[in-house]
Design a protein around this motif. Sequence first.
Motif, PDB file in Angstrom:
ATOM      1  N   VAL A 104     -93.989  -0.407 -33.947  1.00 32.03           N
ATOM      2  CA  VAL A 104     -92.643  -0.020 -34.379  1.00 32.03           C
ATOM      3  C   VAL A 104     -92.702   1.338 -35.068  1.00 32.03           C
ATOM      4  O   VAL A 104     -93.556   1.580 -35.928  1.00 32.03           O
ATOM      5  CB  VAL A 104     -92.041  -1.054 -35.360  1.00 32.03           C
ATOM      6  N   ARG A 125     -90.935  -0.509 -30.250  1.00 32.53           N
ATOM      7  CA  ARG A 125     -89.581  -0.381 -30.788  1.00 32.53           C
ATOM      8  C   ARG A 125     -89.504   0.944 -31.565  1.00 32.53           C
ATOM      9  O   ARG A 125     -90.336   1.197 -32.451  1.00 32.53           O
ATOM     10  CB  ARG A 125     -89.247  -1.531 -31.748  1.00 32.53           C
ATOM     11  N   ALA A 130     -86.411  -4.672 -34.572  1.00 31.07           N
ATOM     12  CA  ALA A 130     -87.860  -4.693 -34.358  1.00 31.07           C
ATOM     13  C   ALA A 130     -88.344  -6.035 -33.832  1.00 31.07           C
ATOM     14  O   ALA A 130     -89.498  -6.160 -33.435  1.00 31.07           O
ATOM     15  CB  ALA A 130     -88.586  -4.370 -35.665  1.00 31.07           C
ATOM     16  N   SER A 174     -84.503  -8.130 -27.887  1.00 30.35           N
ATOM     17  CA  SER A 174     -85.340  -7.732 -26.750  1.00 30.35           C
ATOM     18  C   SER A 174     -84.561  -7.208 -25.549  1.00 30.35           C
ATOM     19  O   SER A 174     -85.160  -6.748 -24.577  1.00 30.35           O
ATOM     20  CB  SER A 174     -86.213  -8.905 -26.303  1.00 30.35           C
ATOM     21  N   SER A 201     -81.197  -1.632 -25.928  1.00 30.33           N
ATOM     22  CA  SER A 201     -81.842  -0.322 -25.917  1.00 30.33           C
ATOM     23  C   SER A 201     -80.818   0.751 -25.565  1.00 30.33           C
ATOM     24  O   SER A 201     -79.909   0.518 -24.759  1.00 30.33           O
ATOM     25  CB  SER A 201     -82.988  -0.289 -24.901  1.00 30.33           C
TER      26      SER A 201
END
Length: 296
Positions: free
Chosen positions: A87, A137, A237, A242, A245
């Motif tokens: 991350v 991430r 994170a 998931s 984006s």
Amino acid sequence: MHIDLTGKRVIVTGASRGIGRGIAAAFAAEGCRLAIGARNEEAIRATAAEIGAGAADTIVRRLDVADDQSAKDFVAEVAERWDGVDVLVNNAGQGQSGTLENLTPEQLLAHANILQMGHFRMAQAVVPHMRKQRWGRIIDINAVAGSIPTPDGIPSVINRASCIALSKLLGQALAPDNILVNSLNMGWIDTGQWDRHYREMPPGVSREEFDEMVLKVVPMGRFGTPQDVAGVAIFLASELASFISGVEINVSGGLYGQITYYPKLKREFGEAMRKRYEDSQSQDSAMDAIDAAGVG
């Protein structure tokens, strides 16, 4: 649902104070391996001593995101020690006001070197490690002003807008590698900067009056806190995010288009408070003159 970030390898830039410090503390509390950096080495080490107790491991170094070698060396050390990076929180940077009348191109470029290029440098350094493990991430800390321009803030507006565009671009370009990139756009977060803005007010203005003026444009009617931002960063994170984006999330208490009105509101408030102070001074002078003359 449960968020489990135990052992995740996390980098937070600009972590010595404010939002960066709050985010770093939240990741430490989650049991992550935490690498934090800032330009002021003494300040970042003091931060680590105060927040790092819950972290699985910590790396604390001076980091200048405006310098290519500093960014590369920082990430290289993290990746070597922990065999990768999971991350990145791009937080380093701050707002800057200015107009056509009082800015120079050099000032704009200096601000861009910290914000636009800082985000770019750090992303460029971590992505090869994230690609190798096919997981990553990147969370970019930006500002609502990058989406909705404010009239008096050329550096912040154009440089934050560029950072948001970069975040969206990378959010699409890196998604096939399972590297998710998103932007958190800040509203009025109480990190101490509002103390400085308050000190710019004319004499006689109370903090309560100042806060009431500032919060007129915030639908929730309060300042945000670094913890408000950290909670969203922790979520992004995690595996709960998931499939997210290339998006921007406003952490602003509902503040959005109202931000364009704020410079005018602040200017009119300052003028009214200055007049109030000058009138009170005139009244005091008149009373002093009457007392001196023995009238009454």
